[in-house]
Design a protein around this motif. Structure first.
Motif: not given
Length: 405
Positions: A297, A369-370, A373, A396-397, A400-401, A403-404
């Protein structure tokens, strides 16, 4: 004037280490002290040994702690395994390979080094060729070097060392807990680490594990205690040239004989025990996967911000990435802005990379994650402040991609 109680500022430590400790590790540091031979103390030492056998993936009886930072473990391993005049081979791919070579020289070894450019690792064939040519007693090899962010493959090296009668030692300070490591399966004779990176604790304790072969080498050496030579010819000079770092004596302290050597650093023992307990509760493989995910990430995020990454990414550690400082950005000043304005620490570098790269870590408690980001959002703002064009929210996007997915 007497200063007030210690009150550190809030920091998000996203450099190459040290990092924020797990909350339960900080709690363990504050646990009450007991006597050095209290049954609770010796039971805790036994528990810690068993926990670290699981962390190292080993059945080695000689698995324990060296009191001191990770460098204490390195020095204990090398001065205890090396006899004066021994040939030691050190493959160097970053700053900490140079450290191993220096410590071997201080142990009076005949040191041979091979090198690759920073940002690369050694093909196993190159290491094997050097072993055949040098005929060393000991191969000393860093697994993960934070100065370059590279992870040296070790899985085939142990078999090569065994075939040529070479002891195999690895410094895993920056890698253990966040990257795969299999002490027995990979044929390690000795390995050392520190708490302050992927293990998620404070600096000050150095886990170590030793194979039966390494123990035999250490036990075969004489010792000096209180000025009296023991074990062997009283005129012999083949003893470990350190009292504090003599692993033979430390093994006697941690073993069933409990022979007094030093006063165990009780609070650090508690912390080291908790570091291992936390990892095993989550699951060793799950922790490695968490580090891999956080690293992926962060890598996606810095690339989305336009950073050029350093080194061979196919051999990057999960827990740290190096990025080229953009042209026109004053590296130290921008790092200072990250710290002053956002309370986030990222790392500079050493040697040929000094002033050229930043090193950003995602390890231990901060491999989440936090933390990723938040760091990327702050980096975006600081880069824009120095005139670097960055996509709004792009870092950040991108993180997050990952992690998603």
């Amino acid at each position: 004037m007497i200063p007030g109680p210690i009150d550190p500022p809030a920091r998000l430590l996203m450099g190459p280490g040290p990092i924020a400790a797990y909350p339960s590790v900080l709690e363990a540091l504050g646990a009450p002290l007991v006597g050095q031979y209290d049954p609770f103390m010796t039971a805790t030492m036994n528990e810690t040994q068993e926990l670290y056998r699981a962390v190292w993936a080993t059945a080695n009886e000689a698995t324990m702690l060296v009191d001191g930072t990770s460098r204490a473990g390195i020095e204990a391993a090398m001065v205890s395994l090396i006899r004066p005049g021994d040939r030691v081979l050190v493959p160097v791919f970053g700053r900490f390979g140079h450290l191993l070579a220096e410590i071997a020289e201080r142990a009076m070894a005949e040191v041979h080094t091979i090198e690759v450019p920073w940002g690369q690792v050694f093909p196993v064939s190159v290491i094997e060729e050097a072993i055949v040519r040098v005929k060393p007693t000991l191969l000393a090899l860093v697994q993960g070097d934070t100065s370059t962010t590279m992870l040296q493959p070790l899985d085939e090296v142990g078999a090569i060392c065994a075939a040529h009668g070479v002891l195999f030692y690895s410094d895993t300070t920056a890698s253990l807990g966040g990257n795969a490591f299999e002490a027995d399966a990979w044929g390690l004779d000795a390995a050392t680490a520190g708490l302050q990176k992927c293990l998620g604790g404070p600096p000050g304790s150095a886990p170590i594990t030793l194979s039966e072969r390494a123990v035999e080498v250490i036990r075969s050496r004489g010792r000096v205690e209180a000025g009296i030579r023991e074990e062997g010819d009283p005129e012999a000079t083949d003893f470990v040239r350190s009292n504090y770092f003599d692993l033979g004596m430390i093994m006697d302290y941690w073993g069933p004989r409990r022979l007094n050597h030093h006063t165990e650093a009780t609070s650090m023992l508690y912390a080291a025990r908790e570091c291992a307990r936390v990892i095993l509760l989550e699951g060793r493989d799950a922790v490695i996967e968490r580090h891999r995910m956080a690293g992926e990430a962060m890598l996606a995020g810095v690339r989305a911000l336009g950073f050029v990454t350093f080194g061979d990414l196919s051999h990057k550690m999960t827990n740290v990435v190096a990025v080229e400082i953009p042209d026109g950005v004053p590296g130290d000043e921008a790092r200072g802005a990250m710290l002053t304005d956002f309370g986030i620490e990222i790392g500079t570098s050493f040697g040929p990379l000094h002033g050229r790269v930043w090193r950003i870590g995602t390890m231990g408690y901060n491999a989440r994650q936090d933390a990723v980001t938040t760091t990327l959002a702050a980096l975006e703002e600081v880069l824009a402040r120095y005139g670097v064009s960055v996509p709004a929210g792009g870092g950040v996007d991108a993180a997050l991609d990952v992690y998603r997915a």
